[in-house]
Design a protein around this motif. Structure first.
Motif, PDB file in Angstrom:
ATOM      1  N   GLY A  29      34.135  32.410  48.559  1.00  0.00           N
ATOM      2  CA  GLY A  29      34.884  33.382  49.055  1.00  0.00           C
ATOM      3  C   GLY A  29      35.781  34.304  48.444  1.00  0.00           C
ATOM      4  N   PHE A  30      36.780  32.959  48.410  1.00  0.00           N
ATOM      5  CA  PHE A  30      38.153  33.221  47.223  1.00  0.00           C
ATOM      6  C   PHE A  30      37.611  32.846  45.871  1.00  0.00           C
ATOM      7  CE2 PHE A  30      38.618  31.546  51.705  1.00  0.00           C
ATOM      8  CZ  PHE A  30      39.793  33.149  52.359  1.00  0.00           C
ATOM      9  N   GLN A  31      38.170  34.410  44.920  1.00  0.00           N
ATOM     10  CA  GLN A  31      38.191  33.978  43.841  1.00  0.00           C
ATOM     11  C   GLN A  31      39.587  34.170  42.730  1.00  0.00           C
ATOM     12  OE1 GLN A  31      36.012  37.132  41.973  1.00  0.00           O
ATOM     13  NE2 GLN A  31      37.323  37.271  39.649  1.00  0.00           N
ATOM     14  N   PRO A  32      40.333  33.948  42.468  1.00  0.00           N
ATOM     15  CA  PRO A  32      41.640  33.919  41.770  1.00  0.00           C
ATOM     16  C   PRO A  32      40.971  35.163  41.079  1.00  0.00           C
ATOM     17  CG  PRO A  32      40.383  31.903  41.300  1.00  0.00           C
ATOM     18  CD  PRO A  32      39.377  32.181  41.525  1.00  0.00           C
ATOM     19  N   ASP A  33      42.788  35.824  41.591  1.00  0.00           N
ATOM     20  CA  ASP A  33      42.564  37.227  41.083  1.00  0.00           C
ATOM     21  C   ASP A  33      42.218  37.831  39.804  1.00  0.00           C
ATOM     22  OD1 ASP A  33      43.235  40.882  41.781  1.00  0.00           O
ATOM     23  OD2 ASP A  33      44.248  39.728  39.998  1.00  0.00           O
ATOM     24  N   PRO A  34      41.077  38.169  38.715  1.00  0.00           N
ATOM     25  CA  PRO A  34      40.976  38.070  37.009  1.00  0.00           C
ATOM     26  C   PRO A  34      41.992  39.024  36.636  1.00  0.00           C
ATOM     27  CG  PRO A  34      39.973  39.382  38.572  1.00  0.00           C
ATOM     28  CD  PRO A  34      39.808  39.015  39.095  1.00  0.00           C
ATOM     29  N   ASP A  35      43.463  39.467  38.114  1.00  0.00           N
ATOM     30  CA  ASP A  35      43.978  40.234  36.948  1.00  0.00           C
ATOM     31  C   ASP A  35      45.343  40.083  36.692  1.00  0.00           C
ATOM     32  OD1 ASP A  35      42.460  42.798  36.144  1.00  0.00           O
ATOM     33  OD2 ASP A  35      42.548  43.040  38.294  1.00  0.00           O
ATOM     34  N   GLN A  36      46.444  39.305  37.688  1.00  0.00           N
ATOM     35  CA  GLN A  36      47.087  38.126  37.844  1.00  0.00           C
ATOM     36  C   GLN A  36      47.142  37.276  39.041  1.00  0.00           C
ATOM     37  OE1 GLN A  36      50.637  40.597  37.893  1.00  0.00           O
ATOM     38  NE2 GLN A  36      51.856  38.532  38.536  1.00  0.00           N
ATOM     39  N   PHE A  37      46.697  35.991  38.882  1.00  0.00           N
ATOM     40  CA  PHE A  37      45.958  35.021  39.150  1.00  0.00           C
ATOM     41  C   PHE A  37      47.898  34.307  40.270  1.00  0.00           C
ATOM     42  CE2 PHE A  37      45.314  30.600  40.165  1.00  0.00           C
ATOM     43  CZ  PHE A  37      44.758  31.027  42.112  1.00  0.00           C
ATOM     44  N   HIS A  38      48.578  33.962  38.916  1.00  0.00           N
ATOM     45  CA  HIS A  38      50.271  33.193  39.534  1.00  0.00           C
ATOM     46  C   HIS A  38      50.897  34.589  39.528  1.00  0.00           C
ATOM     47  CE1 HIS A  38      49.246  28.950  38.140  1.00  0.00           C
ATOM     48  NE2 HIS A  38      48.169  30.316  37.490  1.00  0.00           N
ATOM     49  N   ILE A  39      51.453  34.797  40.585  1.00  0.00           N
ATOM     50  CA  ILE A  39      52.212  35.966  41.199  1.00  0.00           C
ATOM     51  C   ILE A  39      53.983  35.663  41.323  1.00  0.00           C
ATOM     52  CG2 ILE A  39      50.574  37.344  42.179  1.00  0.00           C
ATOM     53  CD1 ILE A  39      51.382  36.656  44.745  1.00  0.00           C
TER      54      ILE A  39
END
Length: 537
Positions: A523-533
């Motif tokens: 239910g939580f997906q590493p954000d595909p656009d920017q995971f490391h912030i």
């Protein structure tokens, strides 16, 4: 039978929560060490978050070590192999003498385990010369191991303060205490800290009242004689600095609600501060969402107002325009009027820095009732919890993001919780992760200090600039050097790869947010656009 009961509970939980959310947080509970973590959770069910049977309250540790045991700890008997930077390799060149992992430490219960040899440092910088180490071993022996308050030759008594009286406290505070005890039990099962077994005394400060929190500290120090604090999860954490200084007692693994926790030499947080979370989230919004207009939902507390100021600074500099800011109290009974005003302002994206999960749950439930959601979604802090799907429901799916200090959830973390805190199933959250790492940081630093364990020596070890790395599945590192504790939003002195400069962004993709069996998120997906912030880019 038990599994069916749990699934049935989750099915009715949104109804229960909807009723519970109209109530403001209230005080109550006991300061008793065992009762606080095992209190009746009330609105949900009698056994949700209850102390695990094999943790035996104060982390007695009578079971075998879990597979994939503690990431920051050393020498876990029977543990699965750890990959990556598990257990401590500091950044190359950061500190003299940091050379990565070495041999095991601490064989279970033996007298020889109480001698911390130089090889046992495993990447940490020794605070003693060889001569000083030998002298400190003699000092510990002359005191028969009773080197400081709360320390005996075979035990370490720790304390914690938890706000069990907050709204949804049975879903948030109780699992936190269970997680600390579980991690201590896992440490005890692999020999303790140089033969000393850990235990915990928890004190309930109700809804996080400052006066009750200070009374808890006085009780834990004066009556219970604890050595140090492990975790400190209360709205009052920004108001206890003078108390820690008065008693000269360190607090390890605090939740860093306040930036002042990072500035206090007696505190060693294992979580990014809220102001830094706001900076990292705003950088992500600037880079990924790229809104022309945005709205803010901010708690009225000073810390959350400062956090929202950082969001506004970063987004305004990017050319985005704030069209609505809503300030909310911690005991809001409804968010309907606020949603109507936000709807009228019509921002592209909403950022929330409220920290209180109950408030944002009200927002999501009532936004669904009104059929409202901003076109480019909502993002904000502190809502990485296994129970989120049951609270938020379907309305925000695929258009809500939360940032978090650690990766979710981690095979070793979940293995420890599943073995020693079975009541936490479906209730773990990222502050439980932070406290888990706090226990393991303490274990490692105390072993490096050696048998002459004192508060002063522990603080010297933790504050010497070394980097404490969680295992690769959590992928976070902490140091409490002057640079990590200082700096500002525009003058960043901290390492961008450490816990004050770097974290993660997750997208809410399903109402099934309970961890997968292998410890990976559901239910939580590493954000595909920017995971490391990052706080600065």
């Amino acid at each position: 039978m038990r599994r069916a009961k749990k699934h049935g509970l989750l099915a009715v939980l949104p109804i229960v929560v909807s009723s519970a959310l109209i109530l403001s947080a209230c005080g109550g509970g006991s300061d008793d060490a065992d009762n606080a973590a095992q209190q009746d959770p009330g609105a949900v069910a009698a056994d949700v978050g209850a102390a695990p049977a094999d943790a035996s309250g104060a982390a007695t540790g009578t079971t075998d070590a879990p597979a994939g045991a503690a990431p920051v700890a050393e020498g876990a008997t029977g543990a699965a192999p750890v990959t990556g930077d598990a257990g401590a390799a500091p950044v190359a060149g950061q500190n003299k003498g940091q050379k990565g992992a070495a041999a095991k430490t601490g064989t279970k219960g033996s007298a020889g385990a109480k001698t911390a040899k130089a090889a046992d440092l495993k990447g940490l910088t020794a605070i003693d010369t060889e001569a000083q180490r030998a002298e400190n071993e003699r000092i510990a022996a002359s005191k028969n191991g009773a080197t400081d308050m709360g320390i005996t030759k075979d035990s370490i008594k720790m304390g914690t303060v938890t706000m069990h009286g907050i709204a949804l406290g049975n879903l948030l505070a109780t699992p936190l205490v269970n997680g600390i005890k579980a991690t201590m039990a896992s440490v005890n099962d692999r020999g303790g800290v140089l033969g000393r077994r850990m235990s915990l005394v928890d004190c309930d400060d109700g809804p996080g009242e400052v006066s009750r929190s200070k009374a808890c500290i006085k009780k834990l120090v004066g009556q219970d004689k604890v050595f140090a604090f492990l975790s400190y999860s209360s709205w009052a954490s920004a108001s206890i600095h003078s108390d820690l200084a008065q008693y000269k007692i360190p607090a390890i693994g605090t939740w860093a609600y306040s930036q002042t926790e990072w500035q206090d030499p007696y505190m060693f947080p294992t979580h990014m501060s809220m102001i830094h979370e706001a900076m990292a989230n705003a950088q992500w919004v600037k880079n990924v969402i790229k809104p022309k207009t945005y709205g803010l939902v901010c708690l009225t507390s000073p810390e959350m107002q400062l956090s929202c100021n950082e969001v506004q600074r970063i987004l305004d500099d990017s050319g985005a325009k704030m069209v609505k800011k809503i300030d909310v109290g911690i005991s809001e009974t409804s968010m309907s009027a606020q949603i109507l005003s936000m709807r009228a302002a019509n921002p592209d994206h909403i950022v929330h820095y409220v920290i209180n999960p109950a408030t944002m749950t009200k927002f999501m439930v009532e936004a669904a009732q009104q059929g409202y959601y901003p076109p480019k979604g909502i993002s904000g802090n502190h809502l990485a919890t296994e129970i989120l799907g049951s609270l938020f429901g379907k309305h925000p799916v695929n258009r809500y993001w939360t940032n978090t200090t650690y990766k979710l959830w981690g095979a070793e973390f979940m293995a420890t919780m599943n073995k020693y805190a079975r009541g936490n199933k479906g209730l773990n959250h990222h502050i439980v992760q932070a406290s888990y790492v706090g226990v393991l940081v303490f274990e490692r630093a105390a072993k490096a200090v050696g048998p002459n364990l004192t508060r002063e020596r522990l603080m010297a070890q933790l504050g010497n600039g070394d980097i404490y790395a969680a295992d690769a599945s959590l992928d976070q590192r902490f140091s409490w050097s002057k640079a990590e504790r200082g700096g500002s939003g525009t003058d960043q002195t901290w390492n961008p790869e450490n816990g004050q400069g770097h974290e993660y962004m997750y997208k809410y993709t399903s109402t099934n947010t309970v961890s997968n069996p292998d410890g990976s998120p559901s239910g939580f997906q590493p954000d595909p656009d920017q995971f490391h912030i990052y706080t600065g880019k």
